[in-house]
Design an enzyme around this catalytic site. Structure first.
Site, mmCIF file in Angstrom:
data_model
loop_
_atom_site.group_PDB
_atom_site.id
_atom_site.type_symbol
_atom_site.label_atom_id
_atom_site.label_comp_id
_atom_site.label_asym_id
_atom_site.label_seq_id
_atom_site.Cartn_x
_atom_site.Cartn_y
_atom_site.Cartn_z
ATOM 1 N N ARG A 212 37.611 26.192 7.226
ATOM 2 C CA ARG A 212 35.937 24.785 7.304
ATOM 3 C C ARG A 212 36.495 23.952 8.049
ATOM 4 O O ARG A 212 36.347 22.186 6.743
ATOM 5 C CB ARG A 212 36.380 24.435 5.865
ATOM 6 N N ARG B 107 32.043 19.360 4.469
ATOM 7 C CA ARG B 107 31.556 18.147 3.383
ATOM 8 C C ARG B 107 32.777 16.602 3.490
ATOM 9 O O ARG B 107 32.511 15.416 3.321
ATOM 10 C CB ARG B 107 31.454 17.751 1.589
ATOM 11 N N ARG C 66 23.273 18.055 5.513
ATOM 12 C CA ARG C 66 23.282 17.622 4.346
ATOM 13 C C ARG C 66 21.621 18.070 3.734
ATOM 14 O O ARG C 66 21.446 18.531 2.552
ATOM 15 C CB ARG C 66 24.465 18.252 3.509
ATOM 16 N N ASP D 202 27.578 31.429 5.479
ATOM 17 C CA ASP D 202 28.839 31.891 4.928
ATOM 18 C C ASP D 202 29.485 33.269 4.288
ATOM 19 O O ASP D 202 28.417 34.206 4.878
ATOM 20 C CB ASP D 202 27.498 31.160 2.988
ATOM 21 N N TYR E 150 33.165 39.038 -5.344
ATOM 22 C CA TYR E 150 31.996 38.530 -5.769
ATOM 23 C C TYR E 150 30.837 39.251 -6.618
ATOM 24 O O TYR E 150 29.960 38.745 -7.874
ATOM 25 C CB TYR E 150 31.195 38.196 -4.531
#
Length: 356
Positions: A26, A30, A39, A75, A151
């Protein structure tokens, strides 16, 4: 492969390197102002589906941090959409599957013939590889069958994986069918990333730590092994990473993956010893240490390098992804420390070998 002789690829093959390569899970996220600016213009999925934007995010992170590998921005759940299982992101709660799988009939309806519709990811890989050429390797990735299945069945994240384990135990045929379909789609999807130039594929098994050794070996390992073998046919090394998985390490190694990712819950030397010091390992600093004072962060990073002992096959990374509030300067300082000091451990190990 775009950079087959790179430091990172050689380490992934457990070959000697002059220093330890370093990159971060990652590493585009952010915590970076550049990513936050993007974003404001695009949602996460929009970034993934626009190859030029995904490539920009990937390239900027790698160049800002000056790491030894770039990992494509995508993703984990993208394959679900082409299998006929829509999802969306809920602010503060993460991904939500609109209609979770609960029956054999649900699984039977899943498609496996549209993996090519994920071509926007391989297009982004191609752009990143074109930008870096042979100067920096590019990592492609996919979700592991178990994590994607969890998931799909739970409908999102879970604490106890009730519905997932219930299907494993009470409907093994349906479970096996789901896993096989996931392997088919993710293998094709990931192989296309390699054809676009990726030098390595990392398989993320984020939730596999919820399983016992017995359940992993019975319900998961055969399918994870199948995926690894299919991807190895592309000629690139495979990293297999799971969290809270110290009890599963030797079983995960049996998939044949060249690199096993270690999280922070097990000392690196202990984890590598569980693997018989065979193959390569990646890890394994606690991501929260990036919030600590430099003295503590440096000490802990030094300990990871000491535990690796200069052996061929260590890729320095965190035990999981960089957290959103992480100070960028701390990430840069950590990268620089590993670059400078890992060479010292390599030299010391080499001299020790000569003395012996």
């Amino acid at each position: 492969m775009s950079a087959p002789d790179s430091l990172f690829v050689r380490a992934a093959r457990a070959q000697p390197t002059e220093r330890t390569p370093v990159w971060f899970m990652r590493q585009a996220g952010r915590y970076m102002p550049q990513y936050r600016a993007i974003r404001k213009q695009y949602s996460l999925i929009e970034i993934c589906k626009k190859p030029e934007v995904a490539a920009q995010v990937t390239i900027e992170a790698a160049e800002i941090l000056k790491v030894d590998a770039a990992i494509i921005f995508a993703d984990l759940l993208l394959p679900l959409e082409v299998m006929g299982l829509p999802f969306h992101f809920t602010p503060g709660e993460g991904p939500k599957i609109e209609k979770p799988l609960r029956t054999a009939e649900d699984i039977a309806r899943l498609r496996t013939d549209l993996a090519s519709d994920l071509g926007y990811v391989s297009e982004a890989v191609k752009l990143v590889c074109k930008h870096f050429g042979d100067t920096l390797p590019v990592i492609g990735f996919c979700g592991a069958p178990f994590t994607l299945a969890s998931y799909m069945i739970e409908g999102g994240s879970s604490r106890n994986y009730l519905f997932t384990k219930k299907m494993m135990y009470s409907a093994p045929a349906a479970w096996s069918e789901l896993m096989k379909k996931l392997v088919t789609v993710t293998a094709e999807y990931s192989a296309e990333q390699v054809r676009a130039g990726a030098d390595c594929i990392q398989i993320f098994d984020s939730w596999v730590g919820c399983l016992s050794v017995e359940d992993y070996r019975r319900y998961v390992r055969p399918h994870a092994t199948d995926l690894v073998k299919r991807l190895q046919n592309t000629g690139v090394p495979i990293i297999y990473f799971g969290t809270d998985s110290s009890t599963l390490l030797s079983s995960m190694q049996e998939t044949g993956a060249e690199v096993i990712g270690l999280d922070w819950r097990v000392p690196l030397d202990t984890g590598w010893q569980m693997l018989g010091f065979k193959g390569a390992v990646q890890g394994n600093l606690d991501p929260v240490l990036l919030f600590a004072e430099w003295k503590e962060l440096k000490s802990r990073a030094q300990r990871v390098l000491q535990q690796a002992g200069g052996r061929p096959g260590h890729i320095f990374n965190l035990g999981h992804g960089i957290l959103p509030e992480t100070p960028v300067e701390n990430v840069k300082a950590l990268r620089e420390f590993v670059r400078e000091h890992s060479a010292e451990f390599k030299t010391a190990e080499a001299l020790s070998g000569v003395r012996k």
